[in-house]
Design a protein around this motif. Structure first.
Motif, PDB file in Angstrom:
ATOM      1  N   LYS A  50      -6.457  23.821  30.018  1.00 51.06           N
ATOM      2  CA  LYS A  50      -5.371  22.845  30.136  1.00 51.06           C
ATOM      3  C   LYS A  50      -4.640  23.038  31.451  1.00 51.06           C
ATOM      4  O   LYS A  50      -4.568  24.141  31.978  1.00 51.06           O
ATOM      5  N   ARG A  51      -4.087  21.925  31.968  1.00 54.15           N
ATOM      6  CA  ARG A  51      -3.319  21.975  33.207  1.00 54.15           C
ATOM      7  C   ARG A  51      -2.245  20.895  33.180  1.00 54.15           C
ATOM      8  O   ARG A  51      -2.330  19.931  32.416  1.00 54.15           O
ATOM      9  N   PHE A  57       1.524  15.218  34.553  1.00 51.29           N
ATOM     10  CA  PHE A  57       0.288  14.819  33.884  1.00 51.29           C
ATOM     11  C   PHE A  57      -0.344  16.011  33.172  1.00 51.29           C
ATOM     12  O   PHE A  57      -0.792  16.952  33.809  1.00 51.29           O
ATOM     13  N   HIS A  58      -0.403  15.954  31.849  1.00 56.47           N
ATOM     14  CA  HIS A  58      -0.971  17.012  31.017  1.00 56.47           C
ATOM     15  C   HIS A  58      -2.424  16.646  30.729  1.00 56.47           C
ATOM     16  O   HIS A  58      -2.692  15.596  30.153  1.00 56.47           O
ATOM     17  N   GLU A  59      -3.345  17.527  31.122  1.00 61.42           N
ATOM     18  CA  GLU A  59      -4.773  17.224  30.990  1.00 61.42           C
ATOM     19  C   GLU A  59      -5.526  18.400  30.371  1.00 61.42           C
ATOM     20  O   GLU A  59      -5.119  19.547  30.517  1.00 61.42           O
ATOM     21  N   THR A  60      -6.629  18.076  29.700  1.00 63.01           N
ATOM     22  CA  THR A  60      -7.475  19.077  29.048  1.00 63.01           C
ATOM     23  C   THR A  60      -8.928  18.841  29.444  1.00 63.01           C
ATOM     24  O   THR A  60      -9.407  17.706  29.416  1.00 63.01           O
ATOM     25  N   ARG A  72     -15.582  16.219  32.588  1.00 63.32           N
ATOM     26  CA  ARG A  72     -14.813  15.239  31.825  1.00 63.32           C
ATOM     27  C   ARG A  72     -13.500  15.881  31.392  1.00 63.32           C
ATOM     28  O   ARG A  72     -13.482  17.040  30.987  1.00 63.32           O
ATOM     29  N   TYR A  73     -12.425  15.117  31.511  1.00 61.67           N
ATOM     30  CA  TYR A  73     -11.142  15.618  31.044  1.00 61.67           C
ATOM     31  C   TYR A  73     -10.361  14.489  30.404  1.00 61.67           C
ATOM     32  O   TYR A  73     -10.615  13.322  30.645  1.00 61.67           O
ATOM     33  N   ALA A  74      -9.410  14.882  29.573  1.00 62.24           N
ATOM     34  CA  ALA A  74      -8.579  13.905  28.869  1.00 62.24           C
ATOM     35  C   ALA A  74      -7.134  14.082  29.289  1.00 62.24           C
ATOM     36  O   ALA A  74      -6.656  15.209  29.413  1.00 62.24           O
ATOM     37  N   GLY A  75      -6.464  12.957  29.510  1.00 64.34           N
ATOM     38  CA  GLY A  75      -5.028  12.978  29.760  1.00 64.34           C
ATOM     39  C   GLY A  75      -4.313  12.982  28.434  1.00 64.34           C
ATOM     40  O   GLY A  75      -4.508  12.079  27.630  1.00 64.34           O
ATOM     41  N   VAL A  76      -3.526  13.989  28.204  1.00 61.47           N
ATOM     42  CA  VAL A  76      -2.865  14.136  26.916  1.00 61.47           C
ATOM     43  C   VAL A  76      -1.539  13.397  26.890  1.00 61.47           C
ATOM     44  O   VAL A  76      -1.249  12.653  25.982  1.00 61.47           O
ATOM     45  N   THR A  78       1.992  12.021  29.655  1.00 60.29           N
ATOM     46  CA  THR A  78       2.662  11.982  30.947  1.00 60.29           C
ATOM     47  C   THR A  78       4.070  11.452  30.743  1.00 60.29           C
ATOM     48  O   THR A  78       4.330  10.714  29.800  1.00 60.29           O
TER      49      THR A  78
END
Length: 84
Positions: A50-51, A57-60, A72-76, A78
């Motif tokens: 996670k970042r 912007f919170h992404e996994t 591939r990543y998902a935006g959790v 913002t």
């Protein structure tokens, strides 16, 4: 619905992939990402990493395929709007 970005980079593909595959390393985008906070203990190549980018912007990381060279990543969530 997804988002696909594409670019031609004049460099060997293995060198480019080595730079891009680490979810926690966005040094290639200094004018876009001004701050990156790692969240948790997962490395930048571990599914579930996670970042938070630019405090907004919170992404996994949800997929990493070295053979196909796909990340591939998902935006959790913002707290900012995105203008397209």
């Amino acid at each position: 619905m997804g988002c696909l970005n594409s670019a031609v980079i004049p460099a060997p593909v293995d060198k480019v992939w080595a730079a891009l595959r680490d979810f926690h390393n966005l040094d290639a985008f200094p004018n876009v990402v001004t701050k990156l906070d790692k969240v948790g203990e997962a490395s930048g190549t571990q599914i579930g990493a996670k970042r938070v980018l630019n405090d907004a912007f919170h992404e996994t990381l949800v997929g990493l395929d070295d053979k196909a060279r796909v990340l591939r990543y998902a935006g959790v969530q913002t707290n900012q709007s995105i203008r397209l």
